[in-house]
Design a protein around this motif. Structure first.
Motif, PDB file in Angstrom:
ATOM      1  N   LEU A 114      -5.658  -1.043   5.103  1.00 15.37           N
ATOM      2  CA  LEU A 114      -4.713   0.133   5.800  1.00 15.37           C
ATOM      3  C   LEU A 114      -4.573   0.202   7.229  1.00 15.37           C
ATOM      4  O   LEU A 114      -3.256   0.611   7.624  1.00 15.37           O
ATOM      5  N   ARG A 163      -0.484   5.292  16.670  1.00 18.97           N
ATOM      6  CA  ARG A 163      -1.782   4.998  16.193  1.00 18.97           C
ATOM      7  C   ARG A 163      -2.142   3.554  16.612  1.00 18.97           C
ATOM      8  O   ARG A 163      -1.474   2.346  16.529  1.00 18.97           O
ATOM      9  N   ALA A 187      -3.684  -2.607   8.628  1.00 21.86           N
ATOM     10  CA  ALA A 187      -2.496  -3.736   8.682  1.00 21.86           C
ATOM     11  C   ALA A 187      -1.249  -3.133   8.446  1.00 21.86           C
ATOM     12  O   ALA A 187      -0.261  -3.795   8.533  1.00 21.86           O
ATOM     13  N   VAL A 188      -0.966  -1.846   7.895  1.00 21.82           N
ATOM     14  CA  VAL A 188       0.008  -1.422   7.499  1.00 21.82           C
ATOM     15  C   VAL A 188       1.013  -0.842   8.738  1.00 21.82           C
ATOM     16  O   VAL A 188       0.290  -0.288   9.418  1.00 21.82           O
ATOM     17  N   PRO A 189       2.135  -1.445   8.723  1.00 20.35           N
ATOM     18  CA  PRO A 189       3.039  -0.869  10.082  1.00 20.35           C
ATOM     19  C   PRO A 189       3.102   0.438   9.890  1.00 20.35           C
ATOM     20  O   PRO A 189       3.321   1.131   9.053  1.00 20.35           O
ATOM     21  N   ASP A 190       3.199   0.913  11.267  1.00 22.97           N
ATOM     22  CA  ASP A 190       3.192   2.351  11.571  1.00 22.97           C
ATOM     23  C   ASP A 190       4.798   2.956  11.346  1.00 22.97           C
ATOM     24  O   ASP A 190       5.172   2.953  12.533  1.00 22.97           O
ATOM     25  N   LEU A 191       5.289   3.205  10.325  1.00 26.08           N
ATOM     26  CA  LEU A 191       6.532   3.561  10.270  1.00 26.08           C
ATOM     27  C   LEU A 191       7.001   4.778  11.055  1.00 26.08           C
ATOM     28  O   LEU A 191       8.117   5.227  11.512  1.00 26.08           O
ATOM     29  N   ALA A 192       5.735   5.817  11.249  1.00 28.98           N
ATOM     30  CA  ALA A 192       6.137   7.138  11.723  1.00 28.98           C
ATOM     31  C   ALA A 192       6.053   7.005  13.275  1.00 28.98           C
ATOM     32  O   ALA A 192       6.111   8.003  13.840  1.00 28.98           O
ATOM     33  N   LEU A 193       5.827   5.704  13.810  1.00 25.65           N
ATOM     34  CA  LEU A 193       5.703   5.724  15.351  1.00 25.65           C
ATOM     35  C   LEU A 193       4.747   6.475  15.885  1.00 25.65           C
ATOM     36  O   LEU A 193       5.104   7.257  17.016  1.00 25.65           O
ATOM     37  N   LEU A 201       0.856  -1.127  -0.090  1.00 27.28           N
ATOM     38  CA  LEU A 201      -0.122  -0.064   0.083  1.00 27.28           C
ATOM     39  C   LEU A 201       0.807   1.271  -0.156  1.00 27.28           C
ATOM     40  O   LEU A 201       0.492   2.159  -0.500  1.00 27.28           O
ATOM     41  N   SER A 202       2.016   1.211   0.812  1.00 26.97           N
ATOM     42  CA  SER A 202       2.835   2.561   0.750  1.00 26.97           C
ATOM     43  C   SER A 202       3.733   2.643  -0.455  1.00 26.97           C
ATOM     44  O   SER A 202       3.456   3.786  -1.049  1.00 26.97           O
ATOM     45  N   VAL A 203       3.692   1.463  -1.533  1.00 23.82           N
ATOM     46  CA  VAL A 203       4.214   1.758  -2.756  1.00 23.82           C
ATOM     47  C   VAL A 203       3.058   2.515  -3.375  1.00 23.82           C
ATOM     48  O   VAL A 203       3.463   3.294  -4.350  1.00 23.82           O
ATOM     49  N   ARG A 244      -3.852   0.262  16.226  1.00 33.19           N
ATOM     50  CA  ARG A 244      -4.503  -0.577  15.213  1.00 33.19           C
ATOM     51  C   ARG A 244      -5.661  -1.152  15.490  1.00 33.19           C
ATOM     52  O   ARG A 244      -5.726  -1.979  16.767  1.00 33.19           O
TER      53      ARG A 244
END
Ligand SMILES: Nc1ncnc2c1ncn2[C@@H]1O[C@H](COP(=O)(O)OP(=O)(O)OP(=O)(O)O)[C@@H](O)[C@H]1O
Ligand SMILES: Nc1ncnc2c1ncn2[C@@H]1O[C@H](COP(=O)(O)OP(=O)(O)O)[C@@H](O)[C@H]1O
Ligand code: SF4
Ligand code: SF4
Ligand SMILES: [Mg+2]
Ligand SMILES: [Mg+2]
Lengths: 334, 331
Positions: free
Chosen positions: B261, B272, B263-269, B221-223, B274
């Motif tokens: 959405l 959030r 399920a997308v890991p939260d890279l921004a920490l 999804l990020s790509v 889930r």
């Protein structure tokens, strides 16, 4: 010295070949504290899996530990015999691999495999072991565990199989679980379920986790600390938040910028030129120097060692950064 | 000139997965079909990137192959720049074929290992008789340069290149017939993130320079968010939601999109929290009746188990879901 659960000290892994010795892991040191989740991240070929394999004594010959020590609760395990190592693997260190089928025997039911593992490591009756196995399957989220336990691995979906493997890794109540790309083969929606499960269940049981992955997102959600590997060396290691939100090593910084995120869109991705070197072509000095925009004279001559950067124990191996001087703290964080 | 460069209507593809005839006779089995793509419709405008996102088995690659003609549709139509792809033959078809190309996921499997890179890249030039002699060599050199390699690389073989470099070669080959439209099936899924960034940047640059239109397929999804202006979400061969990239991520409408959405890991920490994701994708041979998502859907109602939901218009597209239908009626 420290109260680390696992200490890896100056680990070096080599592969002798006809054209000379290849060094795949070069002077890697880190600690894992009891109950801690340490993420090990890097691109393919960085040496993540080999580090894990060296710890559990599963390096494939001719690969060998050519230097350094591995200590479990202060006792060396890198020089143990095959039998002693096998006992440690089942009992004190559990394992989860990318492909669940490598950990499961297709010829035996899940019950047979769980019960055998439980009874090898604990002196309890078959029916007690079965009860324990069912409770564990239930805990890892297998619906109707009491019935499904007598099924064979191929009766389970990919995500369910990985849950069974997690149950198998935990059934002897190990102190450490080494998980090598445990979610890489799974679908996006199943990945997050498995990550959550590993994190929760290990925390519940007080098991530390060494989580090996190429996926920074997985690390961000799961790990307490992270070690970034590049060409068999640690580029940067420290608390996840610091390393991810304010990376210091130019490789970590480039890596973080190259990952597309859901929030940043139109901007170009940060581009690190080139690719990681092969083992027979690791440059002299800093291994990252051909790809580093900030490289200067010294980077081509001398190899930087990880130096302590702050009171939280972040270490960076780069000539741009000096150590702060708190020698006492440095020892404590290993 | 049509506004939509590619127009897909009611596209459906079945696969016959029955056992061989004799076994079927002996075991008295019925013929079995798997519906890989079910009644999919969407349009791609000239110059835009339309992404299809979905988990494994959702029909992404099947749609890619249907679009470029590697597979035939069971039902439905594909129209390229106003020309129906089924029924078009001869020189008209050849002319159309030149105008679209495909890039595959696996840069190791998609390049013939026994051919030199120059010949691989020149193949479409020869197929469509575009250039001859020294002009071909010059064009190959230009293309290699365009994708960040060097003209000298034409003499080498694919195995001499890394994964990222091979994907550059695949892109050069796709560009060699001067296409307007490129179908990209998971072009970076086999690559490391730092190499993925190089390839995604290159694809965006090429689009800007040449005005290319992309059908971009990915499970990431990020790509997809990074690349696409419009996005379609697939689940078990069905298109459950279509929306502008921005809107899809800011206000996902379909419960499956919301789950993906989440399920997308939260890279921004960002901390959030889930929502836990339920269940796995069911077996596509016997998909659940009604709305195929109902066993995993937190909003499922009785009706969802029986009837298939229709498309409901949303802010920038549509979603197929009874809960939304009810909402639309209520307001
Ligand atoms: N040639 C075939 N014969 C039978 N079934 C097929 C064939 N090709 C695809 N399928 C099935 O059709 C469905 C859709 O497959 P497809 O390859 O399009 O999925 P995908 O979305 O590209 O998945 P992935 O993310 O794994 O690449 C799957 O259930 C697949 O098993
Ligand atoms: N059996 C082997 N013989 C020679 N080299 C190997 C062997 N196993 C791994 N390597 C090399 O060691 C390096 C690290 O490998 P690995 O730990 O598997 O990487 P990662 O898990 O980070 O992708 C790679 O360059 C790989 O090619
Ligand atoms: S030591 Fe030099 S080459 Fe290596 S990362 Fe630091 S600045 Fe770059
Ligand atoms: S139609 Fe029903 S089951 Fe399907 S997504 Fe909508 S609410 Fe859920
Ligand atoms: Mg590995
Ligand atoms: Mg596919």
């Amino acid at each position: 010295m420290t109260d680390a659960l696992l200490s890896v000290r100056n680990l070096r892994v080599e592969f002798p070949t006809r054209r000379g010795v290849l060094t795949a892991i070069d002077d890697v040191s880190f600690d894992i504290m009891p109950g801690e989740v340490l993420g090990v991240v890097g691109e393919s070929g960085a040496g993540k899996s080999l580090t894990g394999a060296a710890i559990i004594g599963l390096l494939e010959p001719p690969g060998r530990i050519a230097g350094g020590e591995i200590l479990l609760k202060g006792e060396r395990i890198d020089n143990l015999g095959a039998e002693a190592m096998r006992r440690i693997r089942g009992k004190r260190i559990g394992m989860v691999f990318q492909d669940p089928l490598t950990s499961l025997n297709p010829l035996y039911t899940v019950a047979q495999q769980l019960i055998e593992t439980i009874r090898t490591h604990a002196d309890i009756s078959e029916s007690e072991a079965r009860k324990k196995a069912i409770a564990l399957l239930d805990r890892v989220g297998i619906p109707a565990a009491a019935r499904r336990i007598d099924d064979y691995p191929h009766h389970f979906s990919g995500g369910m199989r990985q849950r069974v493997v997690i149950a198998l890794a935990l059934c002897a109540e190990p102190e450490l679980v080494i998980a090598d790309e445990p979610t890489t083969a799974l679908d996006v929606s199943v990945q997050s379920q498995i990550i959550d499960l590993i994190k929760e269940i290990c925390a519940e049981r007080g098991a530390a986790v060494m989580l090996i992955t190429h996926d920074m997102g997985v690390i961000a959600e799961t790990a307490d600390r992270v070690a970034v590997l590049y060409a068999g060396r640690i580029a940067e290691i420290g608390p996840v938040r610091q390393v991810i939100t304010a990376p210091e090593h130019p490789y970590t910084a480039g890596l973080m910028g190259s990952i597309p995120t859901l929030t940043q869109t139109d901007a170009r991705l940060v581009q690190i030129p080139g690719a990681m070197p092969r083992l027979n072509a690791i440059p002299q000095g800093c291994a990252f120097n051909p790809r580093c925009e900030k490289a200067f004279d010294r980077c081509f001559k001398e190899r930087p060692a990880p130096v302590l950067r702050d009171a939280d124990g972040r270490k960076v191996a780069c000539w741009l950064y000096d150590a702060i001087d708190t020698p006492a703290k440095e020892q404590a964080n290993g | 000139m049509a506004d939509a460069l590619l127009k897909i209507e009611h596209l459906t593809r079945y696969f016959d997965i029955s056992k061989p005839f004799l076994n079927r006779m002996l075991e008295r089995d019925e013929k079995q079909f798997l519906t890989a793509v079910a009644d999919v419709s969407f349009e791609i405008k000239r110059g835009e990137t339309f992404a299809l996102v979905g988990e494994s088995g959702s029909g992404k690659s099947t749609i890619a192959k249907l679009v470029v003609g590697l597979l035939a549709a069971s039902e439905g139509t594909i129209e390229f720049d106003g020309h129906k792809m089924t029924g078009t033959t001869g020189t008209e078809m050849r002319d159309l074929r030149r105008r679209f190309q495909m890039i595959f996921q696996d840069p190791f499997a998609s390049l013939n290992p026994r051919w030199r890179v120059g010949d691989i890249i020149a193949e479409p030039i020869h197929t469509f008789g575009l250039l001859k002699g020294a002009d071909v060599t010059n064009r190959v050199g230009e293309l290699l340069d365009t994708v960040g390699l060097s003209a000298k690389d034409a003499e080498k073989f694919p195995h001499e290149f890394s994964g990222g470099q091979r994907q550059r070669i695949a892109i050069a080959r796709a560009l060699s017939s001067k296409p307007e439209f490129i179908v990209c099936d998971e072009p970076t899924s086999a690559l490391d993130v730092s190499v993925q960034a190089q390839i995604l940047n290159l694809m965006k640059d090429l689009q800007d320079e040449m005005g290319l239109t992309y059908l971009f397929i990915s499970h990431d999804l990020s790509v997809v968010r990074h690349m696409a202006s419009r996005i379609g979400v697939l689940y078990l061969g069905r298109l459950v939601e279509v929306a502008d990239g921005k809107t899809l991520f800011s206000s996902p409408q379909h419960p499956y999109t919301q789950m993906l959405l989440d399920a997308v890991p939260d890279l921004a920490l960002s901390g959030r929290r889930r929502k836990p994701v339920d269940g796995e994708i069911p077996n596509p041979i016997n998909p659940p009746p009604g709305c195929a998502f109902h066993p995993r859907c937190p909003l499922a109602m009785d009706r969802c188990k029986v009837d298939a939901p229709h498309q409901v218009a949303t802010e920038t597209g549509y979603a197929a879901c009874f809960a939304l239908e009810a909402e639309a009626k209520a307001s």
